[in-house]
Write a protein that holds these residues in place. Structure first.
Motif, PDB file in Angstrom:
ATOM      1  N   UNK A 152       0.927  -1.250  -0.049  1.00  8.62           N
ATOM      2  CA  UNK A 152       0.177   0.029   0.048  1.00  8.62           C
ATOM      3  C   UNK A 152       1.105   1.211   0.006  1.00  8.62           C
ATOM      4  N   UNK A 153       0.165   2.360   0.205  1.00  9.75           N
ATOM      5  CA  UNK A 153       1.024   3.620   0.294  1.00  9.75           C
ATOM      6  C   UNK A 153       1.237   4.000  -1.221  1.00  9.75           C
TER       7      UNK A 153
ATOM      8  N   UNK B 136      -2.761  -8.900   5.873  1.00 12.29           N
ATOM      9  CA  UNK B 136      -4.157  -8.571   5.139  1.00 12.29           C
ATOM     10  C   UNK B 136      -4.273  -8.229   3.777  1.00 12.29           C
ATOM     11  N   UNK B 137      -5.034  -8.940   3.167  1.00  9.65           N
ATOM     12  CA  UNK B 137      -5.298  -8.631   1.637  1.00  9.65           C
ATOM     13  C   UNK B 137      -6.769  -8.369   1.595  1.00  9.65           C
TER      14      UNK B 137
ATOM     15  N   UNK C 236      -5.357  -6.522  -3.624  1.00  9.21           N
ATOM     16  CA  UNK C 236      -4.557  -5.727  -3.062  1.00  9.21           C
ATOM     17  C   UNK C 236      -4.260  -5.755  -1.923  1.00  9.21           C
ATOM     18  N   UNK C 237      -3.071  -5.032  -1.231  1.00  9.11           N
ATOM     19  CA  UNK C 237      -2.653  -5.125   0.116  1.00  9.11           C
ATOM     20  C   UNK C 237      -4.046  -4.191   0.956  1.00  9.11           C
ATOM     21  N   UNK C 238      -4.150  -4.619   2.133  1.00 10.63           N
ATOM     22  CA  UNK C 238      -5.469  -4.054   2.953  1.00 10.63           C
ATOM     23  C   UNK C 238      -5.011  -2.819   3.759  1.00 10.63           C
ATOM     24  N   UNK C 239      -3.772  -3.021   4.190  1.00 11.86           N
ATOM     25  CA  UNK C 239      -3.233  -1.974   5.241  1.00 11.86           C
ATOM     26  C   UNK C 239      -2.196  -1.146   4.802  1.00 11.86           C
TER      27      UNK C 239
END
Length: 552
Positions: free
Chosen positions: A444-445, A489-490, A534-537
């Motif tokens: 993420x980010x 997390x995803x 996608x990444x969740x966090x």
């Protein structure tokens, strides 16, 4: 993975078991009491005797709680002139042999403690067994010890108590050395590896040399510690069998840290995962609540742990945003144990389609904690779970069905379109199964990544079962004392719908060992679909993705 294959080969032909002569194996997980959780590294002779007597007075010995272990703090800060460990006389004036005789006189087993480093845990000068394995094994034998808990502090240095990164700190060599030394003595001694689950391939190298093997950092007196350990034990079903058990650490039941429902959850989960059941609370009615004692003494739950098949329950469904899981284990007598686990702080409505989730059309059910027969269940079983409740069902007279979901296609991570930080890694022929490749760095980010699959086929619209093949070896070591969870997390989105999040547990013994999480995802339409991972966090990576299977 080449190392893992070598370990498996050696274990199969018996060359990785240096203690096969007399190293004692039990057919069921150990049950007993240990001094550490309540008395820390400050036990004494009176404490051990009083709690041992408490086990007998309360009848816990007849339930199987027979192994009484004096944990850290029992020895003096020196070895005698012959190099042997010495019981500290101010707290253990009678010494080890007399303590063992006392326990044996009560019909109990005598557990001792040491470690594969320079010093014992919790001390700065109490010697452990590194480079003294043969001498110490003979001492344990002469004292009449029945088991050895073998810890991992000061593994590479006499100044650093916990080291989870140096090669020597996570190597199995020190534990193999002690296992061999124990196997050479005249008395059968159960070996309990306490290496905290750090390093690679614990499930490969530990079972051939030990009865049990700690799979996690220490349990803490809080609810989130139960979640952390539950997510780390998931892949060990591959290695669990009679005489080889994953140790989820000692029980905190009775220490006042958990609610009554949480204590039953904790005890029930440890039981179906075939962890040793080692009581950490005082075995005295004046110090431990009657409610906690009733939990620890529940014979039906204990029977699940002590089942002769020795099979660990498996995580077969995860509903992360709803925060509940389904665990299933095989029991002797053609029975199943089902665990419906509510992780939420509030109630949750659990519903299990028996055919698609368990592969059965009907069964006779018993609610274990309620001690209530439910009669025949079929179709969909529904239950409103209280906050932090684990409902345990034992199913007998099980009628299996062929009406289970059928595969509608498999999609490897290499078939996907990648964006952002996501990157493909090609694996060897024994890694990242079944695709031999994976997509990692799903972050993420600023480098937000997406792994997009187009043309995912579905015959009908609606919710589908997905088997997501993933890799997560982001084990909580130092972070376990604070916020470690052993999950990554995803999110998954189908055809542009709002993404839904899942927490993926530890998948195996390294970053190439694949696990599968079975989840139910809505939003499919008949024909072609687009599925995006996608990444969740924010600021954290998703698990590595190997691929996924769609079931109709």
């Amino acid at each position: 993975m080449q190392t893992q294959a070598i370990y498996m080969l050696l274990a199969a032909v018996g060359l990785l078991d240096p203690a096969s002569a007399t190293l004692l194996r039990t057919s069921m997980p150990l049950m007993g009491w240990n001094s550490y959780n309540y008395y820390n590294c400050n036990p004494n002779e009176s404490i051990i005797k009083a709690n041992a007597q408490g086990l007998v007075s309360l009848g816990f010995d007849k339930l199987g709680y027979k192994w009484v272990t004096t944990d850290c703090g029992w020895n003096a800060n020196y070895r005698d002139s012959s190099g042997q460990l010495v019981w500290v006389s101010s707290r253990f004036p009678s010494g080890g042999k007399a303590l063992g005789d006392f326990l044996h006189g009560l019909g109990l087993k005598f557990g001792v403690y040491s470690g594969g480093g320079y010093y014992q845990c919790g001390s700065t000068d109490l010697p452990a067994s590194l480079n003294h394995e043969t001498t110490d094994a003979n001492s344990f034998n002469n004292w009449g010890a029945d088991s050895l808990k073998y810890d991992n502090c000061y593994s590479t240095s006499n100044t650093t108590m916990v080291d989870n990164t140096s090669p020597g700190a996570v190597s199995p060599t020190r534990f193999e050395t002690m296992s061999k030394a124990l196997g050479a003595v005249s008395r059968g001694i159960v070996f309990q590896v306490c290496q905290w689950g750090v390093g690679e391939n614990l499930g490969i190298w530990a079972p051939p040399i030990a009865e049990s093997w700690r799979i996690s950092n220490d349990i803490q007196n809080n609810w989130k510690s139960i979640w952390r350990i539950a997510n780390e034990v998931v892949p060990y079903y591959k290695y669990t069998k009679p005489g080889a058990y994953p140790d989820m650490d000692m029980l905190t039941v009775g220490l006042g840290a958990l609610s009554h429902e949480e204590e039953r959850f904790h005890f029930g989960l440890w039981s179906i995962m075939k962890s040793p059941l080692i009581m950490g609370a005082p075995a005295l009615t004046s110090a431990t609540s009657s409610q906690s004692l009733a939990t620890l003494g529940n014979a039906e739950v204990i029977a699940l742990n002590q089942d002769s098949l020795g099979e660990q329950a498996r995580l077969v469904r995860r509903y992360t945003e709803e925060e509940w899981d389904v665990f299933v284990g095989t029991l002797s007598g053609d029975r199943l144990v089902i665990g419906l686990a509510n992780w939420k702080n509030g109630s949750t409505a659990a519903s299990v389609d028996l055919a698609s989730v368990l592969g059965i059309s009907s069964a006779t059910a018993r609610d274990v904690w309620a001690a209530q027969d439910l009669g025949t269940i079929s179709g969909t079983y529904s239950k409103t779970l209280a906050p932090h409740q684990l409902q345990l069902l034992v199913l007998s007279n099980v009628a299996k069905t062929s009406a289970t979901p059928k595969s509608a296609g498999y999609y490897t991570a290499t078939d996907a379109t990648l964006s952002g930080s996501a990157a493909k890694t090609t694996c060897s022929s024994t890694q990242c199964l079944p695709a031999h490749a994976k997509v990692g760095f799903i972050g993420q980010g600023p480098a937000a990544a997406a792994v997009t699959f187009n043309g995912v086929k579905a015959a009908t619209s609606g919710t589908k079962l997905l088997g997501v093949d993933f890799i997560n070896y982001d084990i909580a070591t130092d972070s376990a004392w604070a916020n470690g969870s052993n999950t990554r997390n995803m999110t998954i989105s189908v055809n542009g719908a709002t993404p839904k999040r899942w927490a993926f547990p530890i998948s195996g013994g390294n970053w190439f060992d694949t696990g599968r999480l079975q989840i139910e995802v809505g939003g499919f339409k008949a024909g072609d679909n687009t599925v995006v991972f996608r990444a969740a966090t924010d600021g954290q990576y998703a698990p590595d993705l190997v691929g996924f299977e769609v079931f109709e």
